[in-house]
Structures are given as C-alpha cells and as structure tokens.
Design an enzyme around this catalytic site. Structure first.
Site, PDB file in Angstrom:
ATOM      1  N   LYS A  83       0.808  -1.211   0.000  1.00 53.38           N
ATOM      2  CA  LYS A  83       0.000   0.000   0.000  1.00 53.38           C
ATOM      3  C   LYS A  83       0.847   1.269   0.000  1.00 53.38           C
ATOM      4  O   LYS A  83       0.429   2.317  -0.507  1.00 53.38           O
ATOM      5  CB  LYS A  83      -0.925   0.016   1.214  1.00 53.38           C
ATOM      6  CG  LYS A  83      -0.197   0.114   2.558  1.00 53.38           C
ATOM      7  CD  LYS A  83      -1.139   0.082   3.750  1.00 53.38           C
ATOM      8  CE  LYS A  83      -1.616  -1.316   4.032  1.00 53.38           C
ATOM      9  NZ  LYS A  83      -0.564  -2.230   4.506  1.00 53.38           N
ATOM     10  N   HIS A 211       0.370  -3.242  15.429  1.00 56.20           N
ATOM     11  CA  HIS A 211       0.984  -2.103  14.746  1.00 56.20           C
ATOM     12  C   HIS A 211       1.025  -0.942  15.734  1.00 56.20           C
ATOM     13  O   HIS A 211      -0.019  -0.528  16.238  1.00 56.20           O
ATOM     14  CB  HIS A 211       0.181  -1.716  13.500  1.00 56.20           C
ATOM     15  CG  HIS A 211       0.953  -0.915  12.497  1.00 56.20           C
ATOM     16  ND1 HIS A 211       1.554   0.290  12.791  1.00 56.20           N
ATOM     17  CD2 HIS A 211       1.234  -1.151  11.187  1.00 56.20           C
ATOM     18  CE1 HIS A 211       2.162   0.769  11.717  1.00 56.20           C
ATOM     19  NE2 HIS A 211       1.984  -0.095  10.727  1.00 56.20           N
ATOM     20  N   SER A 214       2.207   4.589  12.575  1.00 60.46           N
ATOM     21  CA  SER A 214       3.238   5.075  11.664  1.00 60.46           C
ATOM     22  C   SER A 214       3.932   6.304  12.246  1.00 60.46           C
ATOM     23  O   SER A 214       3.304   7.125  12.911  1.00 60.46           O
ATOM     24  CB  SER A 214       2.630   5.433  10.306  1.00 60.46           C
ATOM     25  OG  SER A 214       2.209   4.272   9.641  1.00 60.46           O
ATOM     26  N   GLU A 288       5.994  -5.551   8.840  1.00 60.93           N
ATOM     27  CA  GLU A 288       5.336  -4.995   7.663  1.00 60.93           C
ATOM     28  C   GLU A 288       5.854  -3.596   7.346  1.00 60.93           C
ATOM     29  O   GLU A 288       5.093  -2.623   7.309  1.00 60.93           O
ATOM     30  CB  GLU A 288       3.820  -4.953   7.882  1.00 60.93           C
ATOM     31  CG  GLU A 288       3.196  -6.312   8.157  1.00 60.93           C
ATOM     32  CD  GLU A 288       1.761  -6.208   8.649  1.00 60.93           C
ATOM     33  OE1 GLU A 288       1.241  -5.071   8.749  1.00 60.93           O
ATOM     34  OE2 GLU A 288       1.155  -7.252   8.956  1.00 60.93           O
ATOM     35  N   PRO A 289       7.160  -3.442   7.094  1.00 58.27           N
ATOM     36  CA  PRO A 289       7.692  -2.099   6.799  1.00 58.27           C
ATOM     37  C   PRO A 289       7.278  -1.635   5.405  1.00 58.27           C
ATOM     38  O   PRO A 289       7.259  -2.415   4.447  1.00 58.27           O
ATOM     39  CB  PRO A 289       9.210  -2.319   6.872  1.00 58.27           C
ATOM     40  CG  PRO A 289       9.390  -3.758   6.482  1.00 58.27           C
ATOM     41  CD  PRO A 289       8.199  -4.483   7.054  1.00 58.27           C
ATOM     42  N   ASP A 346      -1.295  12.092   4.990  1.00 57.96           N
ATOM     43  CA  ASP A 346      -0.359  11.300   5.779  1.00 57.96           C
ATOM     44  C   ASP A 346       0.122  12.101   6.982  1.00 57.96           C
ATOM     45  O   ASP A 346       0.966  12.990   6.852  1.00 57.96           O
ATOM     46  CB  ASP A 346       0.834  10.881   4.907  1.00 57.96           C
ATOM     47  CG  ASP A 346       1.820   9.983   5.637  1.00 57.96           C
ATOM     48  OD1 ASP A 346       1.539   9.596   6.789  1.00 57.96           O
ATOM     49  OD2 ASP A 346       2.882   9.675   5.067  1.00 57.96           O
TER      50      ASP A 346
END
Length: 450
Positions: A83, A211, A214, A288-289, A346
C-alpha cells in the site's frame, strides 16, 4: 511483462534477479549521481518542450535499507507493505530481495502474484475484508490473513475455512504520528473470547500481529506490544492453538533525520524478542515495513508553471523591483492532489522542503515565497512560506523523501498528469543482485555503505 529470473545462491536460497528491460530501470553510468540523472532528464524534457513532473526512484537506497534491516533485525523477515508504494520497479526490487508482501486487498494480492511472488510469501493483512476478496485469496492459495473480530471469523469460516489466521491486537500507539488502533485491533480483554470462537468454528489461529502506528517516536512501544503479544500466545496455547508467528507490524521511518534512529528501535525490538520469544521458541518473526524502504528513495522534480508578485499597497518600498518586502507566489505542476497528497493524507509526513534544482549563489536576494500546486483548489498549497531567490517560469523545484504514501495516492484531478517515475540503479547494485554468492555480495555492498 516477464517473470523475474532466479539465481540459486551457495546456501540454497533463491535471489530473484531484476531485469531493467522488463521494468524500465535506468542503470547509472560509472560516476553518475542521482542529481546528474535529474539534470539530464530536465534537459531531455526541455529539448521536447515538455515540463511534466517526474520522480526518480533510487533503487540503491531501497537495497541499502534492506541490508541495514538484515544487519539490525536479523530475526525479523520483512513483508513489504504494498500500500505504501506500488511502483512496479519497487515491487520487483522487493521480490528480488526475497522479502514477503503485506497486501490489503484483492488488487494488491493480484499485483504481487503477477510478479511471481508465491502465495506463502503474502500476508493478507487487513482485518475488514470483503467476502469476494477472501474468496480470491482462498482460490489463489493465500492462506495467511489477519482478523480482530467475531464477525470477521464468521466471514472467513464461510469463504476460507483452511486459512491460517493471525489475531491482530490493539496496542499503545500514543507515541506515533499516525495512530491506527482506534480502528483496528482486538483489545486484550476480548482475546480469550475471540480465540474460543475461532476454535468453535474449527479455524486455525497461528499467531499474533500488532501495529504501534506510523511515524513511531517511542521505541519502548515495541517492547510493550511484544510483551502483550506474549500474553496472547499464552492464552492461545492454553486453548490448544499451536502459535508459530509474530507480526510486529510497521511504524519505522525511512528518513535518516527522523527523531528516533532505526538502530534504537532495533535494539529495543531485539531485546524484547529475546526476552519474550527467544530463538528456541520456534516462533517466526515478521514485520510490515513500508515507508522504511521507500520514503527516502524518491525525489520529486516539479516545474514552475506560473508566477505572481504580491505587492503591499501600504508600503512604497514593496513596489521596487528588488525590494525584499515583495512576496512571491509560484505555481508548480504537482501538488496535494498529485504526489504531494501526503501533506493532507499522511499525518506522518506533513512537511516538505522544496529546493531549487539550479545552483544558488549566496549573494542572491531572497524573497518570502509561497508555493502552490497546479489545481484550481485553494487547499492545493505546498508551502506557506520559504525564503528563496526569485524564480522564473520554467525553473524546477526538487523535493526529497517522496516515496511513502505519495505516488500511490496520486490523482489526475483537473486533468493534470501524474508524475512519471524513473527507477534508477547503479551498476554496482545491479551486479550485487546478480552474483551467485548472495551473502558475499550483500556483505560487500553493506560495508561500502557504512
């Protein structure tokens, strides 16, 4: 597009080889730099009277990040988050490096499989999956997938009863710039009930995922999350599940100037893994980098397509041609509806620092300048103010660190074309990827990078 070729290494592993002619990779000439390539590309566009925006994808940067990962987190196998950036050359590079793939939809699974990725190297890491997507995964042998609710278990039992399930738990993500656990992840208090329901449905649960968010700014978040995962493993073992997988998610920045160094995270993670999941535990560790690999690998080049000079009517000095009180407005051909959408989409990437492609003399007068994107929307602003010399239509801005959640989210709003992507690689990296003795090649290239 042909499948990647494969080179069998001395230790029996497989290194998939990239083919530049199959994914439009430019091999840099000896001594040629990324800046040289950008300059040549700008001259080339000028020769055909084109000013299209473009990105240069430095695959050497991706390669070096992988070597760094192998060195700092030797027990953790990366499953690249598609993604984040689904550029074909990037995905082929990750396949060449023999990583796994974190896919979040049928489309991403299709893309990975089309590159020759085997189903066992894919984790369907989305806890709210459409029924048709689960059926597609089942039909194509993608068995590993996440869940965090009873309703998801019911869907999976109907569409993919042989799935190998990974329970995603909610963990503390308060130290992250982009928090995810309000939307995904089962609370620890509900874990026992969920596992009992999975057992009733005859489903196989093989592990735990989490997770920390981010842009994580606190390395100890990983230690607490790994400790939480250990508790879930213990509960599952008591219920008769054979747990063999821990997925520690993502959250790693790809920028060297990020406030917490990757080595700090790896030290905490390695210590926590040794404490809660020692090597002899038989548990496979994956992650999951996404942005870690590609964030710093992409540089955007955008052209100045228009310009305005704003004068302060109350100050006579501002009307003077060289007055420092003038404000300059520049409009470039990429913005928040294109590659720079990260500015609004983001939370872990809210600032960009454009700089001039041409050399700037220290004696040049600077002006307070605003940089806008090309569309007719007033939110399409790249920077509020920066002090730069006066520019002219046709000049170019460069913006680094544009590889994560940027081109993957780009649109053609107002009919403005998306930035073209030019993947590049040095001959040294090309040869390292194709050497039969992979382990020697990786070590030699890594030594030259530190």
């Amino acid at each position: 597009m042909e499948e990647n070729t494969a080179v069998v290494t001395t230790d029996g592993s497989v290194m998939h080889a990239l083919a530049p002619e199959h994914c439009d990779i430019d091999i840099l000439h000896k001594g040629q730099t990324i800046n040289d390539f950008i300059e040549d590309k700008i001259k080339e566009l000028g020769s055909v009277e084109s000013e299209e925006p473009f990105c240069v994808a430095n695959l050497d940067s991706v390669f070096k990040k992988h070597l760094r990962w192998l060195t700092e987190l030797p027990r953790v196998k990366p499953f690249y988050a598609v993604k984040c950036n689904n550029t074909a050359a990037v995905l082929r590079m990750m396949s060449a490096l023999d990583t796994g793939f974190d896919c979040a939809s049928k489309g991403e699974i299709q893309l990975a499989l089309s590159l020759g990725v085997t189903p066992d190297k894919i984790i369907y890491a989305h806890t709210t999956k459409p029924l048709s997507h689960i059926k597609y995964a089942c039909a194509h042998g993608v068995d590993m997938m996440t869940f965090d609710s009873e309703d998801e278990l019911l869907k999976i039992s109907l569409c993919h009863a042989k799935a190998k399930l990974v329970l995603r738990i909610a963990v503390d993500d308060s130290k992250s710039l982009l928090r995810l656990n309000s939307k995904f992840g089962a609370r620890l208090v509900s874990v026992g009930k969920l596992l009992e329901r999975a057992r009733e449905l005859g489903l196989e649960v093989i592990g735990v995922s989490f997770h920390v968010g981010s842009g994580c700014t606190g390395s100890l978040a990983f230690k607490q999350a790994i400790a939480d995962a250990r508790r879930v493993f213990d509960i599952a073992n008591l219920l008769g599940f054979q747990m063999t997988l821990l997925d520690i998610g993502g959250g790693f920045s790809g920028r060297d100037d990020f406030q917490v160094k990757f080595e700090e995270f790896s030290e905490v993670i390695n210590g926590a893994l040794d404490e809660f999941f020692p090597p002899d535990s038989g548990v496979q560790i994956i992650a999951e980098p996404g942005r870690y690999y590609v964030e710093s690998a992409f540089t955007l080049a955008a052209n100045v397509i228009a310009k305005r000079v704003i004068l302060d009517d109350t100050d006579e000095r501002s009307a003077e041609e060289n007055s420092p009180d003038r404000m300059m407005m520049y409009y470039i051909n990429d913005g928040v509806y294109g590659s720079l959408n990260c500015l609004i989409n983001d939370a872990a990437h809210t600032k960009v620092e454009p700089y001039l492609q041409r050399a700037v003399e220290s004696s040049e007068q600077r002006y307070c300048s605003v940089i806008w994107g090309p569309t007719c929307d007033s939110i399409d602003k790249v920077t509020d103010s920066c002090w730069i010399p006066e520019l002219h239509v046709g000049d170019w801005f460069l913006i680094d660190n544009m590889g994560a959640y940027s081109v993957a989210l780009s649109s053609d709003f107002n009919g403005f074309e998306k930035a073209h992507i030019y993947p590049v690689m040095t001959a040294e990296t090309w040869h390292a990827l194709h050497r039969p003795d992979e382990s020697y090649a990786l070590k030699s290239v890594y030594k030259s990078c530190i």
